[in-house]
Design a protein around this motif. Structure first.
Motif: not given
Ligand code: ZN
Lengths: 141, 389
Positions: B135-136, B138-141, B253, B255-258, B260-261, B263
């Motif tokens: 989901l992440t 397809s929507e944002y990357y 999180p 489900d989202d790499i960018p 992450r506090k 990294f």
């Protein structure tokens, strides 16, 4: 601007919270969710605030300013839709509000990207329905 | 003492030949590997009464119907990509230790070279994105052209190389050590295919900073392992290999790499201390490590997450033969995903088991008594097991 049928690259599916995010982009506004309870900004959009558990948020307007955090430079075609774009960098930009997003920096080649490079948002109306937020290098006025 | 420590064992391991090109279906590959693992353990198909599946296809139902399992009483799945097989060992250990099942099968196989990938990006683009992060993506990357592991892990690797000034010799040492070990392994696809530093340096760039030999292989084949309780294991054909520690962990999180506090805090960073504490050992006690090696830079991050070296120092640590056989901490003694085959790291579990049984002939780690296997998958989920003889 191209019609959706002619646009070769991939488009985001317009559903749920993604539709909300990109709808603001279509109005040329970069907005992220901001928790109404604790004030924490977040991206990618989520139902709840992972910080405090609140379901309440606003779509708050971003300054649109940030800096390059990291990038991935694609040097051989991975997706047929982007074959003509190689080499290109999918850049992580950290906005001044603290959120980070995947995007493109449009006005420099990948090998000139640097961590901390100041950038600002621009809006690319890639089809009649979809606008993608992208960035350009921010130069001293 | 941890209630699961040493309560379950790896009792059988087996694989198909690792090839590029095959007449076998994915299901057939998995069944052949399963039969090899059963034979290794001295068990028959009807002895299997549990399965933990690290990939969505084939299902437990398909497998049981082919194997003729009369009483399949426990099935579970682990959907964290390359971290799933090692995480599955933890789940299987729980099941056999609690008496829910007697012998649990963990199989992975695919025709990653010949057929469409079962996960995400095969040849010709993504098919059926995994629900955990699709989901992440397809929507944002994907609107920005990012959809395959070499690209999304390049985000990690680019920042890592820039921030810590990691020399090219770091990831190169990982690739060259894996290849050196593969030459000692008759099952390794890359056996007798030499790789030099010049080959490494001059190879084409796939997605910066990953050159061709920083990336794992695509091969056809399958590998399977069988987990039983410690009591049952003692009566089987092979010396039991004890699961002393096990854990999984997830980045924040997941489900989202960018977003992450922290990294570089991959899942393994959270999992490793738990598994070492459970096993009552430290990283300094290890005789070898079998590290999930989808990309060489990821191996560096995993070594740091394990505590082998400090953040940013793995690129120096891995040089000068330290991770080669005979060195301080031999890594991927079979050649790994980089030079043996890509069966999502089940081959790493098989290799660790054989090392601890002292069955590895010319690539044997002398007196190997304690080792670790790691898993790494999806957007950085992690897992590890601590094994002892
Ligand atoms: Zn909040």
């Amino acid at each position: 601007m191209e019609t959706t049928a002619k646009y070769k690259r991939l488009l985001p599916p317009m559903r749920g919270l993604a539709r909300d995010f990109y709808s603001w982009c279509k109005k040329h506004e970069l907005r992220f969710q901001k928790c109404s309870a604790c004030g924490t900004w977040r991206h990618v959009p989520r139902e709840m605030c992972p910080q405090c558990g609140s379901f309440d948020y606003q779509w708050a307007k971003s300054s649109g300013r940030g800096q390059v955090f990291s990038w991935a430079t694609t040097t051989q075609p991975m997706l047929p839709h982007f074959a003509d774009d190689v080499p290109y960098a999918t850049v992580i930009v950290e906005l001044d509000e603290g959120v980070r997003m995947a995007t493109w920096v449009v006005d420099i080649p990948p090998d000139q990207l640097r961590i901390g490079l100041p950038v600002e948002v621009i809006f690319d109306d890639v089809t009649e329905d979809v606008t993608l937020p992208k960035f350009r290098v921010r130069r001293p006025a | 003492m941890h209630p699961l420590k040493d309560k379950a064992c790896i009792v059988g391991v087996g694989e198909t030949p690792y090839t590029r090109g095959t007449d076998r279906s994915q299901l057939s590959q998995i069944l052949h590997a399963t039969m090899a693992a059963l034979d290794d353990a001295g068990l028959k198909p009807h002895d299997i009464d549990g399965m933990v599946l690290p990939m969505p296809m084939p299902t437990a139902e398909h497998l049981a119907a082919n194997l003729g399992i009369p009483d399949l009483r426990y099935t579970a799945s682990s959907n964290i990509g390359g971290a799933a097989p090692v995480a599955a060992v933890q789940t299987a250990a729980l099941a056999v230790a609690m008496g829910i099942a007697r012998h649990v099968l963990i199989p992975v196989g695919w025709n990653a070279y010949s057929g469409a990938g079962v996960r995400g990006a095969g040849r010709g683009g993504p098919v059926g994105l995994p629900p955990s992060f699709g989901l992440t993506m397809s929507e944002y990357y994907m609107p920005y052209g990012l959809a395959v592991p070499a690209q999304w892990f390049a985000w990690l690797a680019t920042r890592y190389v820039e921030q810590y000034k990691v020399p090219l010799e770091g990831p190169a040492a990982v690739a060259l050590a894996a290849r050196k070990h593969a030459h000692l392994n008759e099952k390794a696809f890359m056996r007798n295919r030499p790789l030099t530093m010049d080959d490494y340096r001059n190879a084409r760039m796939v997605a910066q900073p990953f050159r061709l030999f920083d990336c794992c292989l695509e091969t056809d084949g399958a590998c399977a392992v069988i987990i039983s309780s410690a009591e049952r294991a003692r009566d089987l054909k092979q010396p039991p290999i004890y699961i002393s520690g096990a854990a999984e962990g997830h980045p924040l999180p997941a489900d989202d790499i960018p977003g992450r506090k922290d990294f570089f805090k991959i899942g393994l960073y959270f999992a490793a201390p738990k598994a070492f504490e459970m096993a009552e050992v430290t990283v300094n006690d290890l005789d070898f490590v079998q590290i999930y090696d989808c990309f060489t830079h990821i191996v560096l991050l995993e070594l740091e997450a394990l505590g082998v070296c400090k953040p940013g120092e793995a690129g120096q640590f891995v040089q000068h033969g330290r991770i080669e056989l005979g060195g301080e901490l031999p890594f991927n003694t079979h050649g790994g995903l980089l030079s043996e085959a890509h069966v999502a790291g089940v081959n790493h579990i098989a290799e660790a088991t054989r090392q601890l049984r002292h069955q590895c002939a010319e690539r044997q780690v002398k007196d190997a008594a304690l080792g670790v296997v790691t898993g790494f998958g999806d957007f950085g989920d992690g897992s590890l097991i601590v094994l002892r003889r």
